[in-house]
Design a protein around this motif. Sequence first.
Motif, PDB file in Angstrom:
ATOM      1  N   ASP A   1       0.828  -1.210   0.000  1.00  0.00           N
ATOM      2  CA  ASP A   1       0.000   0.000   0.000  1.00  0.00           C
ATOM      3  C   ASP A   1       0.863   1.261   0.000  1.00  0.00           C
ATOM      4  O   ASP A   1       0.548   2.250  -0.689  1.00  0.00           O
ATOM      5  CB  ASP A   1      -0.928  -0.004   1.214  1.00  0.00           C
ATOM      6  N   GLU A   2       1.935   1.253   0.761  1.00  0.00           N
ATOM      7  CA  GLU A   2       2.813   2.420   0.830  1.00  0.00           C
ATOM      8  C   GLU A   2       3.467   2.687  -0.529  1.00  0.00           C
ATOM      9  O   GLU A   2       3.567   3.842  -0.977  1.00  0.00           O
ATOM     10  CB  GLU A   2       3.877   2.189   1.905  1.00  0.00           C
TER      11      GLU A   2
ATOM     12  N   THR B   1       2.389   1.722  -3.605  1.00  0.00           N
ATOM     13  CA  THR B   1       1.408   2.190  -4.586  1.00  0.00           C
ATOM     14  C   THR B   1       1.027   3.654  -4.314  1.00  0.00           C
ATOM     15  O   THR B   1       0.769   4.408  -5.260  1.00  0.00           O
ATOM     16  CB  THR B   1       0.157   1.305  -4.558  1.00  0.00           C
ATOM     17  N   ARG B   2       1.009   4.041  -3.043  1.00  0.00           N
ATOM     18  CA  ARG B   2       0.722   5.439  -2.729  1.00  0.00           C
ATOM     19  C   ARG B   2       1.839   6.343  -3.225  1.00  0.00           C
ATOM     20  O   ARG B   2       1.575   7.414  -3.813  1.00  0.00           O
ATOM     21  CB  ARG B   2       0.536   5.592  -1.216  1.00  0.00           C
ATOM     22  N   GLN B   3       3.079   5.917  -3.005  1.00  0.00           N
ATOM     23  CA  GLN B   3       4.218   6.724  -3.460  1.00  0.00           C
ATOM     24  C   GLN B   3       4.249   6.851  -4.982  1.00  0.00           C
ATOM     25  O   GLN B   3       4.630   7.902  -5.528  1.00  0.00           O
ATOM     26  CB  GLN B   3       5.528   6.097  -2.967  1.00  0.00           C
TER      27      GLN B   3
ATOM     28  N   GLY C   1       1.674   6.688  -6.905  1.00  0.00           N
ATOM     29  CA  GLY C   1       0.447   7.273  -7.416  1.00  0.00           C
ATOM     30  C   GLY C   1      -0.402   6.287  -8.208  1.00  0.00           C
ATOM     31  O   GLY C   1      -1.075   6.680  -9.170  1.00  0.00           O
TER      32      GLY C   1
ATOM     33  N   GLY D   1      -2.895   4.531  -7.006  1.00  0.00           N
ATOM     34  CA  GLY D   1      -4.240   4.371  -6.451  1.00  0.00           C
ATOM     35  C   GLY D   1      -4.330   3.043  -5.717  1.00  0.00           C
ATOM     36  O   GLY D   1      -3.336   2.377  -5.419  1.00  0.00           O
ATOM     37  N   SER D   2      -5.571   2.657  -5.401  1.00  0.00           N
ATOM     38  CA  SER D   2      -5.791   1.427  -4.626  1.00  0.00           C
ATOM     39  C   SER D   2      -5.867   0.216  -5.515  1.00  0.00           C
ATOM     40  O   SER D   2      -6.072   0.332  -6.715  1.00  0.00           O
ATOM     41  CB  SER D   2      -7.089   1.545  -3.822  1.00  0.00           C
TER      42      SER D   2
END
Length: 367
Positions: free
Chosen positions: A357-358, A360-362, A364, A366-367
């Motif tokens: 999750d970290e 994919t957040r970095q 960009g 999304g989920s």
Amino acid sequence: MLLWTAFALMTGAAILAVLWPLRVQREDRLAGDAEADLAVYRDQLAEIERDRASGLIGTSEGDAARTEVARRMLRAAERSGEATHPSDTRRRAAAVLALIGVPLLAGALYLNLGSPTYEGQPLAARLDAQPGEADVAILVRKVEAHLEANPDDGRGHEVIAPVYFRSGRYDDAARAWSNAIRLLGDSAAREGGLGEALVAANGGVVTAAAKAAFDRAVALDPMAVRARYYLGLAAEQDGRKDEAAAIWGKLAADAPPGAPWLPTVQEALARVKPASGPNPSEVAAAQNMSEADRAAMVRSMVDGLASRLAQQGGGIDEWLRLVRAWSVLGEGEKAKAAAGDARKQFAQDSAALARIDELTRQLGLGS
């Protein structure tokens, strides 16, 4: 009934032990002393009569002597009676206390501390009890006794084999599985159980006999997890790490989400999988490539990593490297897909999920 009869006999013996010393008491000795005094007084009366007859004493003196002796005899007789009757009373009281008081006291203690309403539990009843209510050792003995009388009961051998294995009786487990296969026929579970028992009996070494059992299990059920794992272990122990990696990688890829055995397979896979990334000669060659050729080589390497992870599985670091590589190459959809596959692979690993999750957040993504 037999138990209560034994209790009654034991109680009677205890009471007898209490009453026996009471049969002779001090008052019995006092009564004996009184009888001795009476005998002496009777001799004195006879002597007085002789003396009076011979004229040694007069009539009045003889009467006075007789009166005194008679008075003493009366006192002795009274002492004898007093010694006897209280003795009888005390003995009766002791007997009543022993005969009634002791059983009553014992009964009261049993009612308070014992379990008078609990039904008897003879061995036969315990052997007939349901498995959840009986001790494992009793169950094992029950099945063993049954198999001694019915050695051709294949189902009995199949039931006791895993119990032997969990108890550390690996040779007995292998023998039971062999008998079950002989009597009931082949199945993936029976062949896998036999192979696992042989491995445990040989200190973790996959012997030829064990490998043959696992091969038969996979032939009967190509998805047999236990047999496939041990076939990979056999390849690793024989030095064929590429083959072991291929077997375990396919097993990891076939694992359902949250499979409890998946971490064990991944750990084994990490021992034998080849290192990823270019070798020194490939790095040297890349330095002389054009930008287009170098990009093609990088894409080829990423494609190879993606293919291997899809087929063989891998660690969380490799999955994260794949997600990052697709993102760097501008393949956002492939990066998202790789992140989704990684989440499925590590559905039961909260730490790994947090790292995915970290990242994919970095990036960009999304989920």
